[in-house]
Structures are given as C-alpha cells and as structure tokens.
Scaffold this motif. Structure first.
Motif, PDB file in Angstrom:
ATOM      1  N   ASN A   1      25.280   0.933  43.283  1.00 48.29           N
ATOM      2  CA  ASN A   1      25.772   0.900  45.210  1.00 48.29           C
ATOM      3  C   ASN A   1      25.861   3.180  45.091  1.00 48.29           C
ATOM      4  OD1 ASN A   1      26.699   1.303  47.763  1.00 48.29           O
ATOM      5  ND2 ASN A   1      28.275  -0.171  47.657  1.00 48.29           N
ATOM      6  N   PRO A   2      25.267   3.328  45.904  1.00 47.55           N
ATOM      7  CA  PRO A   2      24.735   4.690  46.861  1.00 47.55           C
ATOM      8  C   PRO A   2      26.071   4.823  46.827  1.00 47.55           C
ATOM      9  CG  PRO A   2      23.581   3.875  47.286  1.00 47.55           C
ATOM     10  CD  PRO A   2      23.956   2.368  46.582  1.00 47.55           C
ATOM     11  N   ASN A   3      27.231   4.278  47.531  1.00 50.11           N
ATOM     12  CA  ASN A   3      28.160   4.747  48.228  1.00 50.11           C
ATOM     13  C   ASN A   3      29.305   4.729  47.003  1.00 50.11           C
ATOM     14  OD1 ASN A   3      29.173   5.920  49.968  1.00 50.11           O
ATOM     15  ND2 ASN A   3      30.073   3.682  51.370  1.00 50.11           N
ATOM     16  N   TYR A   4      29.240   4.370  45.570  1.00 49.01           N
ATOM     17  CA  TYR A   4      29.742   3.563  45.461  1.00 49.01           C
ATOM     18  C   TYR A   4      30.537   5.170  43.939  1.00 49.01           C
ATOM     19  CZ  TYR A   4      33.311   0.412  42.439  1.00 49.01           C
ATOM     20  OH  TYR A   4      34.437  -0.177  41.814  1.00 49.01           O
TER      21      TYR A   4
ATOM     22  N   PHE B   1      28.777  -2.340  66.638  1.00 46.55           N
ATOM     23  CA  PHE B   1      28.379  -1.539  65.738  1.00 46.55           C
ATOM     24  C   PHE B   1      27.550  -2.419  64.194  1.00 46.55           C
ATOM     25  CE2 PHE B   1      32.229  -1.454  63.625  1.00 46.55           C
ATOM     26  CZ  PHE B   1      33.168  -1.836  64.678  1.00 46.55           C
ATOM     27  N   LYS B   2      27.567  -1.374  63.686  1.00 44.47           N
ATOM     28  CA  LYS B   2      27.128  -1.942  62.289  1.00 44.47           C
ATOM     29  C   LYS B   2      28.034  -1.213  61.294  1.00 44.47           C
ATOM     30  CE  LYS B   2      23.785  -2.234  58.960  1.00 44.47           C
ATOM     31  NZ  LYS B   2      24.033  -2.130  57.944  1.00 44.47           N
ATOM     32  N   ASN B   3      28.973  -2.044  60.307  1.00 37.79           N
ATOM     33  CA  ASN B   3      30.041  -1.367  59.820  1.00 37.79           C
ATOM     34  C   ASN B   3      29.359  -0.251  58.598  1.00 37.79           C
ATOM     35  OD1 ASN B   3      32.340  -0.414  58.910  1.00 37.79           O
ATOM     36  ND2 ASN B   3      32.388  -2.168  57.607  1.00 37.79           N
ATOM     37  N   TYR B   4      29.574   0.599  58.301  1.00 34.43           N
ATOM     38  CA  TYR B   4      29.278   0.909  56.410  1.00 34.43           C
ATOM     39  C   TYR B   4      30.619   1.827  55.632  1.00 34.43           C
ATOM     40  CZ  TYR B   4      26.594   3.918  53.605  1.00 34.43           C
ATOM     41  OH  TYR B   4      25.935   4.381  52.375  1.00 34.43           O
ATOM     42  N   TYR B   5      30.930   0.501  55.204  1.00 34.79           N
ATOM     43  CA  TYR B   5      32.457   0.678  54.125  1.00 34.79           C
ATOM     44  C   TYR B   5      33.982   1.427  55.316  1.00 34.79           C
ATOM     45  CZ  TYR B   5      28.922  -0.060  50.515  1.00 34.79           C
ATOM     46  OH  TYR B   5      27.729  -0.510  49.848  1.00 34.79           O
ATOM     47  N   THR B   6      33.789   0.441  56.798  1.00 34.86           N
ATOM     48  CA  THR B   6      35.562   1.197  56.968  1.00 34.86           C
ATOM     49  C   THR B   6      35.982  -0.014  56.724  1.00 34.86           C
ATOM     50  OG1 THR B   6      33.821   2.294  58.620  1.00 34.86           O
ATOM     51  CG2 THR B   6      36.173   1.598  59.307  1.00 34.86           C
ATOM     52  N   ALA B   7      37.095  -0.681  57.056  1.00 32.73           N
ATOM     53  CA  ALA B   7      38.133  -0.959  56.043  1.00 32.73           C
ATOM     54  C   ALA B   7      39.201  -1.614  56.633  1.00 32.73           C
ATOM     55  CB  ALA B   7      39.209  -0.425  55.428  1.00 32.73           C
ATOM     56  N   PHE B   8      39.138  -0.601  58.343  1.00 34.10           N
ATOM     57  CA  PHE B   8      40.286  -0.855  59.065  1.00 34.10           C
ATOM     58  C   PHE B   8      39.722   0.544  60.927  1.00 34.10           C
ATOM     59  CE2 PHE B   8      43.045  -3.163  56.856  1.00 34.10           C
ATOM     60  CZ  PHE B   8      43.372  -3.043  56.117  1.00 34.10           C
ATOM     61  N   LEU B   9      39.579  -0.667  61.341  1.00 33.30           N
ATOM     62  CA  LEU B   9      39.907   0.433  62.828  1.00 33.30           C
ATOM     63  C   LEU B   9      40.733   0.254  63.974  1.00 33.30           C
ATOM     64  CD1 LEU B   9      36.964   1.832  64.415  1.00 33.30           C
ATOM     65  CD2 LEU B   9      36.714  -0.711  65.421  1.00 33.30           C
TER      66      LEU B   9
ATOM     67  N   GLU C   1      27.978   2.523  61.854  1.00 31.28           N
ATOM     68  CA  GLU C   1      26.671   3.203  62.796  1.00 31.28           C
ATOM     69  C   GLU C   1      26.544   2.088  64.419  1.00 31.28           C
ATOM     70  OE1 GLU C   1      24.660   1.909  59.229  1.00 31.28           O
ATOM     71  OE2 GLU C   1      24.608   3.997  58.682  1.00 31.28           O
ATOM     72  N   GLU C   2      24.832   2.409  64.618  1.00 31.10           N
ATOM     73  CA  GLU C   2      24.507   2.283  65.704  1.00 31.10           C
ATOM     74  C   GLU C   2      25.749   2.163  66.972  1.00 31.10           C
ATOM     75  OE1 GLU C   2      22.002  -0.811  64.748  1.00 31.10           O
ATOM     76  OE2 GLU C   2      21.773  -0.160  62.651  1.00 31.10           O
ATOM     77  N   LEU C   3      26.929   2.087  67.494  1.00 34.67           N
ATOM     78  CA  LEU C   3      27.486   2.140  68.119  1.00 34.67           C
ATOM     79  C   LEU C   3      27.023   2.273  69.653  1.00 34.67           C
ATOM     80  CD1 LEU C   3      30.756   1.532  68.636  1.00 34.67           C
ATOM     81  CD2 LEU C   3      30.537   4.396  68.746  1.00 34.67           C
ATOM     82  N   GLN C   4      27.104   0.746  70.183  1.00 40.26           N
ATOM     83  CA  GLN C   4      26.644   0.929  71.682  1.00 40.26           C
ATOM     84  C   GLN C   4      28.058  -0.274  72.477  1.00 40.26           C
ATOM     85  OE1 GLN C   4      23.184  -1.932  70.329  1.00 40.26           O
ATOM     86  NE2 GLN C   4      21.842  -0.253  71.193  1.00 40.26           N
TER      87      GLN C   4
END
Lengths: 194, 501
Positions: free
Chosen positions: B167-170, A50-58, A131-134
């Motif tokens: 940053n638009p998400n900030y 996947f592509k991360n978008y500001y997630t810190a921990f999974l 995002e873009e989870l595969q």
C-alpha cells in the motif's frame, strides 16, 4: 431526486499539531478543512458526500446565519463519526460516504460555512484526507409526480402513480414494480433539477 | 431510520431487477396464468388467491431460495456515487496490482501462442466438430499432444505477486514498529482473531454435534447422528435454501450431500441446455472424461462473465484480427473470461464423487466457482479473498504459536510458502476425499473461505512438535507433505475451541 449541488470552495488542509510541523518527527493526527460558499446565500444543507482516504474519525462544525445581530457561532453538528472501525487496518479506508441532515446534531437551516475536522490516530498511514467533497441542498420542494403510462393499454387500463417524497433518494415505485408487457417510457411532469 | 428504509428498498429493487431476467420469473408467470383455471382462484381476490396458491404449491419457496441466493452472492448495493470498479475492489492499489498481474498472464499466454504458432481463438472446422461429438464421452483417452503446452502460471508465481503487494500510503519503512508484519504478506487488511472466529464458527464448538467427529464408530449414533440425518431429510423435503445452509454447518450426511449442495447453491432441477450431450448411456466413473467435459464447457460458458461484476479481476479482451480497439469486434478470451492455472481441475475433481450426471456436475461446479473459488486466484481485499486468507493464516500462527513461527522464520521456512498451495486449491488433492467434502460443507454453510486459513493454521499446530525440530525449508515441507491421514473437524475444533490462548 430533488437535491442540488452547492458550489463550494474547499480551503487547503491545515494540520493541527504541537510544535513545529517541519522539524518534529511524528505525523499530524488531526487535519482541518474549511469549506466556504462564496457565491451562495445561507442554505439548508441536505447531504454531504465524499470519498474517504484513510480518515478514521470525522467531526463537523457549522457556522450558521443568525437573524439577530449577534455574531454567528461555530456549533458541532457531527461528533467523532467513525469512518474506519479499526484505524490500523484498511476497512473503510477508501469508501464513499454520505451524511444526511437527519444525522446532524443541530438544525442545518442556514449554513454559512463548514469546518471538517479529520482524525487519524494510527501512525501507520503516511497521509489521510477526504476527497471529492460535495455538498447538497434541498432541491425544489414541491411535486415530483411520476406518471407511468403503458403504450399497450389493456382494457382495464394500468396507471401507476407514486407521490415522490423529498426525503427518499429515489422513487417509491421501485418497491412495487407494476408488471407491464413492454418497458414504458417515463414522463416527468416537473422539470428535473441538475 | 430513513436511511435504512431507502437502503432496503434499493436492495429489493436490485434483486427484483436481477430475478426478472431469470427462468424462474418466466416459470412463475406461466404458473400464475395456469392457476387461473383452478376453482379456488376467485377474481375478486385474485392477488391473494394466487399468492396462496404459490405458497401451497412450493413456488413461493423457490422464489425465497432465489432471493436468498442473490443476497448471498452479490454484494450489497454500494454508495450511488461509487463507480463499478469500486464494487469489484474498493482499494485502488489492489485494483492496480490485479491489473498488472492480468497483463503478465496475458503476455505469457500470447507469447506461448506465438511460439507454437497457434491462434488463440478460431471456430472449429466442421470435420473436427464431428470428431469431437463422436468422441465426447471418451475425451480423457484421446487427448491431443499437449506436451509442448506449459501451464500459464503456477500458484507459486502468484504467491510472489502477493508477497510484493504494497500500500503506497502505508508505513513500509525499515524501522520495526508495533505493527511490523513478520510474515510474507505486508498489507494491513482486517482479519478476524480467535475470539471473533469462535463467534463466527459457533456451530463448530465443543458443545455442538459435528459430522466428522460425533459420527465416528465409537460414538453411539443415537447421541447425534440419527437425529442429524433426520433433520437433514426434513430440510430437503421442505426445499429451504436458508435452512440447508444453517444445517450443513454441522456437516452433511454422505447420502444427502449432493442434494443439499444443490439446494444451497440453488441450481435448477431442470437439466440445462448446455453443450453436454444428453445421451449418456454410460455412467461410469472415469473422472478424466468428466473433467475434460466440464472444463471444456466451463471455458465456453459466457454466463460466467456475470461474476466479474463483483470479482476484482476482469476478463481479458481481445480483438478480431485487424480491428484493434473497435468494441464491436472485441471478444473475451477465453469466452468465460477465466484463465486457468496449473491445478485448476482440482476444483472439479472432488465434485465427481457427488454428481454422476454431467449436467448437474457442471452446474454445481460453475456455482461453486462464481461464489467461492474465483476469490482464490484474484487480488482483492475481500475477507474471503486469497490475500486476506494468507494474512489470517500468518496472523493466527504468529499470535498463537509464536515460538513455532519464529523458529520457522529463522530457518528460512516462512510458513505461508508451505500452506499457500493448500489454500489456493481449497485443500483439494491434499486431504482425503471424505475429509475434503466435510470441509467444503462448512465453506457452503458459512458462505466464507476463512475456514481454509484456520485449517492451515490448525495443521501447523498439530505438527508443531515435529516442526520445531527441523532445520531447513525442505525438511519442513517433508513434515507437512502428507495430509491424507488428517481428520479435519477435530483439528479445527481443537484449534478454535480447545487451545489455551
């Protein structure tokens, strides 16, 4: 390589937070994403990408098919995997990530459903997700013999065989390039999946 | 672990592929063929014997240096799903900002050309070519009338763009939180703090000898300098790039500097077949000529285009008249893809003190540019990029000199407005040349530009007492106008290792 993308259905993210989502001031720091595989039989999971978008921990929980008649239980297969070393700063925030089955805490032989639990403790970000989870499963297990033939065969002949191990993501022969006068056409013996 | 194995193999594959196209590969092949004549090469143990021959003759070392150079310059292979623009710059909003900045520059360039009715690119007519060749060595004295040309942009225009980066998400709201940025830069990039900097720059510590401190006249040379010079000579005789890079962290003796830099940057000893004329009978020090020669060639050197793979910037593309949109008729303008700004020649000028041969000077400058200097004028999240350097400077000042920072803010003299021009030019033109070269030694040694931000903060710390008394931006600028008397290494050492935190 022999991995096959598994068609999956990604349900909408659900925020976990105490109190009413609409009226409370703070932003939720925990999101849950359910991933189901409606048209596929229980499969062996190879890779999650996947592509991360500001997630810190999974954290990932998995529900597997059991042979007995006991109901399938949820098991944690990945706990608090760190995607952003500093949740307040940009490092790792938009990176591409791959998680493989050898990183999981349990065997991933007969996956029915996945549940991704995303955490972002920092209040500075407006939103976070992946995002873009595969999801990938093991491809056809057997051969993958790559045959390399040089068109201008010198007298002694030059052939390079490399048995492709399914656990490597690309052919071993790249580590030991065979010097050829011209680039050689690659002849694949096995049908290429995907 | 399986993952690391395949990562390593991927890196090896990438380096092999890159080196296969280089002159070194051709040379190694030729050497291997030639070595077959030698008596010690036996057919039964051909591979081992040739490897042994390479080791003894020094070719293995050259290969090691080339591999080390690749590892230093190119970023590690990223995730296979990542598109090429992700390698240039992973954060989407930064890519967008860089794109709009580039559009602005191009617009400005195009409108200037339209105003002055000068085509951007045309082949030099034959008469002019002959004239140029004749005047090649005296170009500084016979310049065309440039009075109508304006510089495409100045560093302070660029600073305005960086200040407006968001940053638009900030959370950019008005409410002050624990992470409000009191400086000019408002993006939350990760920067090192002093404990991390102390670890990173450990060789600059109080217990290690430094050139720039421990070679001053009061210190007997037996304590450090003599031994350091001896080690430097040894490193040069071994021709080991990695060792040279480690060595130069403590500074380079003046006599060895030119060779050490060439070794670290892995420039070839062969004079390059570049447009510079080979017949250089006058080696006189008219730097103006050298600057013109180097910059003219640099602007036409298409090998520089390679660095755009890891630079967040992209070379401006233009199309032959009438063929807009057709890729076969696209040209990069300028041919090397780099649009210079006001003060660009300051990157080259200090190198003129080290290299008297134009070909060598050019190679060194080009390597320095594609490794370091390009980061000073493109928008990216890289730790050595100008945005990170600005944030590092402001954070250091805010954390360790809070009173000074607050005072300067109150009087309308944001510290970054003063230090930005120093960092963008890597302090060239502001420090005395010998001090500048000691600073650039460390840039090479640590393969990072972060030292520029640390030095900028150290300068403010040094002049803090005077700065606390000023009451306007102009007065603050005046206090910091003249840096030519500063000694770089003591400032850095005190700021990093001897300030009470």
């Amino acid at each position: 390589m022999s991995r096959v993308s598994v068609p999956c259905h990604v349900k909408g993210t659900v925020a976990l937070q105490v109190g009413d989502v609409r009226t409370s001031q703070g932003r939720p720091g925990v999101l849950v994403i359910d991933v189901t595989f409606p048209s596929v039989a229980p499969f062996e999971l190879q890779e999650i990408m996947f592509k991360n978008y500001y997630t810190a921990f999974l954290t990932i929980r998995v529900r597997q098919h059991t042979s007995t008649h006991t109901p399938a239980k949820w098991v944690t297969c990945l706990r608090d995997y760190c995607l952003m070393p500093d949740p307040h700063s940009e490092e790792g925030a938009q990176e591409y990530v791959s998680l493989f089955k050898h990183q999981m805490l349990c065997d991933m032989g007969k996956v029915l459903e996945l549940r991704l639990i995303l955490r972002q403790p920092s209040p500075l970000w407006l939103s976070f997700t992946v995002e873009e989870l595969q999801i990938y499963q093991q491809g056809p297990k057997d051969l993958g013999i790559w045959l390399q033939v040089s068109p201008t065969l010198p007298a002694s002949g030059q052939y390079a065989f490399a048995l492709q191990s399914p656990s490597m993501t690309f052919p071993k022969w790249l580590s030991h390039p065979v010097p050829c006068e011209q680039p050689a056409p690659l002849l694949e013996v096995s049908p290429h999946p995907g | 672990m399986l993952q690391e194995e395949s990562d390593l193999a991927l890196i090896i594959a990438q380096i092999v592929q890159k080196l296969k196209g280089s002159t070194l590969y051709a040379q190694l092949e030729r050497q291997a063929w030639a070595s077959l004549q030698r008596p010690e090469i036996k057919l039964e143990s051909l591979k081992e014997d040739i490897k042994e021959f390479f080791k003894i003759s020094g070719w293995e070392k050259k290969l090691q240096n080339a591999v080390y150079s690749e590892l230093n310059v190119f970023p590690l292979p990223s995730h296979p799903a990542a598109p090429p623009e992700h390698l240039k710059e992973p954060l989407v909003y930064m890519r967008k900002a860089q794109g709009s900045w580039e559009k602005r520059i191009l617009k400005s360039l195009n409108s200037m050309c339209t105003e002055l009715s000068i085509p951007l690119a045309r082949k030099r007519p034959v008469g002019e070519q002959k004239e140029l060749l004749n005047k090649w060595n005296e170009m500084g004295t016979d310049e065309p009338d440039l009075s109508l040309f304006r510089p495409v942009y100045a560093p302070k225009d660029f600073l305005e763009v960086l200040i407006n980066l968001r940053n638009p998400n900030y959370e950019n709201g008005d409410s002050h939180s624990f992470r409000t940025h009191l400086g000019l830069i408002q993006v939350p990039l990760k920067v090192k703090d002093i404990p991390e900097l102390k670890e990173f720059f450990v060789e600059l510590g109080l217990t290690a000898g430094q050139l720039g401190i421990d070679d001053s006249t009061q210190v007997p040379p037996e304590l450090f300098e003599n031994e350091h010079v001896r080690i430097g000579q040894k490193v040069l005789s071994e021709q080991d790039s990695a060792a040279a890079q480690q060595y130069i962290r403590q500074g380079s003796p003046t006599a060895l500097r030119a060779e050490l830099w060439a070794l670290i940057l892995n420039t070839s000893s062969q004079p390059e077949d570049v447009k510079l004329t080979a017949s250089n009978d006058d080696y006189y020090f008219v730097f103006e000529d050298y600057l013109y020669q180097v910059l003219l060639c640099f602007s036409r050197d298409t090998s520089v285009l390679g660095h755009f793979a890891y630079n967040s910037a992209s070379p401006p593309k233009s199309y032959i008249r009438g063929k807009l949109g057709l890729e076969e008729y696209a040209v990069f303008y300028p041919p090397n893809g780099v649009i210079p700004f006001h003060g660009f020649s300051m990157y080259v000028a200090p190198l003129c003190f080290l290299y008297h041969e134009p070909s060598k000077l050019y190679q060194i400058f080009r390597e320095m540019y594609v490794r370091f200097f390009f980061r000073l004028h493109s928008i990216s999240s890289h730790p050595s990029g100008i945005v990170s350097l600005c944030l590092l400077f402001e954070t250091l000042l805010q954390t360790y000199l809070p009173q000074l920072f607050y005072h300067l803010r109150e009087i309308g003299a944001q510290p970054l407005r003063i230090s930005f021009k120093w960092m963008v030019r890597a302090f060239s033109g502001y420090l005395a040349t010998d001090q500048l070269l000691l600073l650039w030694d460390r840039i090479l040694g640590y393969n990072s530009l972060e030292i520029l931000a640390v030095l900028a903060a150290a300068v403010f710390a040094f002049r803090a007492v005077n700065l606390m008394e000023v009451t306007s931006l102009a007065a603050a600028e005046a206090v910091l106008a003249d840096l030519s008397t500063l000694k770089v290494m003591p400032l850095l050492q005190i700021f990093l290792f001897a300030t009470v935190t």
